[in-house]
Design a protein around this motif. Structure first.
Motif, PDB file in Angstrom:
ATOM      1  N   THR A  77     -49.587  48.789  41.444  1.00 32.09           N
ATOM      2  CA  THR A  77     -49.628  47.954  40.047  1.00 32.09           C
ATOM      3  C   THR A  77     -48.103  48.177  39.505  1.00 32.09           C
ATOM      4  OG1 THR A  77     -51.977  48.254  39.703  1.00 32.09           O
ATOM      5  CG2 THR A  77     -50.509  47.344  37.750  1.00 32.09           C
ATOM      6  N   ARG A 103     -45.456  48.447  36.650  1.00 30.29           N
ATOM      7  CA  ARG A 103     -45.304  49.000  35.425  1.00 30.29           C
ATOM      8  C   ARG A 103     -44.363  48.478  34.786  1.00 30.29           C
ATOM      9  NH1 ARG A 103     -47.774  54.110  35.032  1.00 30.29           N
ATOM     10  NH2 ARG A 103     -46.271  54.959  33.749  1.00 30.29           N
ATOM     11  N   ARG A 143     -47.851  42.909  24.960  1.00 30.91           N
ATOM     12  CA  ARG A 143     -48.419  43.778  25.918  1.00 30.91           C
ATOM     13  C   ARG A 143     -49.818  43.516  26.345  1.00 30.91           C
ATOM     14  NH1 ARG A 143     -46.122  47.360  21.639  1.00 30.91           N
ATOM     15  NH2 ARG A 143     -44.158  48.259  22.320  1.00 30.91           N
ATOM     16  N   ALA A 196     -51.174  42.812  30.395  1.00 29.45           N
ATOM     17  CA  ALA A 196     -52.070  43.811  30.735  1.00 29.45           C
ATOM     18  C   ALA A 196     -53.233  42.988  31.164  1.00 29.45           C
ATOM     19  CB  ALA A 196     -52.687  44.859  29.657  1.00 29.45           C
ATOM     20  N   LEU A 231     -50.564  43.641  35.060  1.00 28.49           N
ATOM     21  CA  LEU A 231     -49.666  44.756  34.866  1.00 28.49           C
ATOM     22  C   LEU A 231     -50.080  45.958  34.090  1.00 28.49           C
ATOM     23  CD1 LEU A 231     -46.679  42.325  34.335  1.00 28.49           C
ATOM     24  CD2 LEU A 231     -47.469  43.124  36.420  1.00 28.49           C
ATOM     25  N   SER A 232     -49.204  46.964  34.615  1.00 24.26           N
ATOM     26  CA  SER A 232     -49.673  48.212  33.900  1.00 24.26           C
ATOM     27  C   SER A 232     -48.541  48.504  32.641  1.00 24.26           C
ATOM     28  CB  SER A 232     -49.777  49.383  34.819  1.00 24.26           C
ATOM     29  OG  SER A 232     -50.003  50.781  34.229  1.00 24.26           O
TER      30      SER A 232
END
Length: 199
Positions: free
Chosen positions: A53, A55, A91, A95, A99-100
């Motif tokens: 994944t 980051r 964010r 997420a 995505l991390s």
């Protein structure tokens, strides 16, 4: 002579040329072969790790004010809260897309004391320190209480290379207008461009 139906007879299985015995022997032979094949396949697959994944480090949005009109109300306190709101909203969008998110807490104080608009390499370096693949920064440009714009930039954290960006103009200095702007920017501009980067 009538058939005797009062007492059932046992029926012996019909064997043709030992076919059932051959099947049994074949099964006994192929069983270890199947085990070996399974071991080989597992060994091969172990060399192809699952896709990691990506980051992302999303730094807090900044704001750039235009020339203040004399006598105009000062909304800086409300604007600071909106900057936090759109940063968190971005964010959450990232997420939700798989995505991390990297916690920028360890560098948040340094980032807040730095003008990331003029030092994007600073954000890239900190993102790399935190183990992120991407560094994302954003700025709201306020021309007036009516005219504003929002810009987001994405860099490769390891190389500091600009990867993509997105910008949107919006009207009205309110919570709702800022929220609608970040949602539109992400859904219609930023995420489609990020998807292309992943291909």
């Amino acid at each position: 002579m009538p058939h005797d139906v009062g007492r059932p007879r046992s029926v012996q299985p019909v064997r043709e040329n030992g076919a059932d015995m051959n099947v049994t022997r074949l099964f006994q032979i192929t069983k270890p072969v199947r085990s070996i094949l399974c071991a080989v396949v597992c060994a091969i697959l172990s060399h192809f790790p699952a896709e990691a994944t990506q980051r992302v480090a999303v730094f807090a949005f900044e704001i750039q004010h235009g020339d203040l009109v004399q006598g105009a109300p000062d909304h800086r306190t409300a604007e600071e809260k909106r900057l936090i709101m759109i940063s968190e909203r971005l964010r959450e969008h990232l997420a939700a897309s798989g995505l991390s998110m990297v916690d920028i807490g360890p560098v948040a104080e340094k980032a807040a004391a730095t003008n990331l608009r003029s030092c994007s390499a600073c954000a890239d370096g900190w993102a790399q320190e935190l183990g992120a693949d991407y560094a994302i920064t954003g700025v709201v440009n306020k021309v007036s209480e009516l005219i504003l714009s929002m810009n987001v930039r994405v860099h490769d954290a390891a190389t500091a290379t600009p990867l993509t960006s997105a910008a949107v103009d919006f009207r009205g200095n309110t919570d709702e207008s800022w929220r609608r702007a970040i949602d539109y920017l992400y859904k219609n501009l930023l995420w489609p461009r990020l998807e292309k980067l992943k291909k």
